[in-house]
Scaffold this motif. Sequence first.
Motif, short mmCIF file in Angstrom:
data_model
loop_
_atom_site.label_atom_id
_atom_site.label_comp_id
_atom_site.label_asym_id
_atom_site.label_seq_id
_atom_site.Cartn_x
_atom_site.Cartn_y
_atom_site.Cartn_z
N ALA A 162 0.76 -0.88 -0.06
CA ALA A 162 0.42 -0.44 0.33
C ALA A 162 0.68 1.15 -0.02
O ALA A 162 2.21 1.53 0.76
N MET A 163 0.36 2.39 -1.16
CA MET A 163 1.15 3.73 -0.83
C MET A 163 3.04 3.19 -0.61
O MET A 163 3.66 3.49 -0.55
N LYS A 164 3.02 2.08 -1.89
CA LYS A 164 4.39 1.74 -2.65
C LYS A 164 5.46 1.77 -1.45
O LYS A 164 6.58 0.70 -1.46
N MET A 165 4.85 0.73 -0.37
CA MET A 165 5.34 0.46 0.37
C MET A 165 4.62 -1.50 0.95
O MET A 165 3.81 -0.81 1.55
N GLU A 166 6.20 -2.15 1.12
CA GLU A 166 5.41 -3.78 1.70
C GLU A 166 4.90 -3.60 3.33
O GLU A 166 6.01 -3.28 4.59
N ASN A 167 4.09 -4.11 3.85
CA ASN A 167 3.36 -4.38 4.80
C ASN A 167 2.90 -5.93 5.20
O ASN A 167 2.50 -6.14 4.80
#
Length: 173
Positions: A130-135
């Motif tokens: 999400a939002m170019k970040m992996e969570n």
Amino acid sequence: MMRYSVTMNGQSWEIDVDDDGVTVDGERVDAALTSVPGTSVHALRLGTASHRVIAERGADGVWGLDVDGRPAEVEVVDERTRRLREMVVAAGGADGPRPLKAPMPGLVVKVEVEEGQVVEPGDGLVIVEAMKMENELRAEVPARVSKVLVAAGDTVEKDQVLVELVAPEDDEE
């Protein structure tokens, strides 16, 4: 003084922040953090080293960071929240394991569990971008995976159930 528990890549630190500076696991650290107004960009100085940090707040104390171009996911929990979580775990969880829900809209990158698998607190369940970040979404309490409702490549909405969990001792249905 503010006390935080910080966890990244399975490693945890206790961090105290007060008017005199920062202490990490009981050791004083020469550190300074400066924000760039109106952005999520920060300049972090640790000793004589400087780092560019982009920080995006996620759900439940999880932050998506980019430190000098390297992405990372960090959980930051204040002392009050940590104590509340410990009390819930000590009490066996208010209602047992809860379903894992997407904290925000995103894309499922990887499902790390399968039905029937027993997980412990902190074990990775699903990775959502999400939002170019992996969570990496993790188990909060001991549980058994009763149903996986998503697969890699699926688009998910906020609060969508991704994985159903039951108490590990419950019989499979």
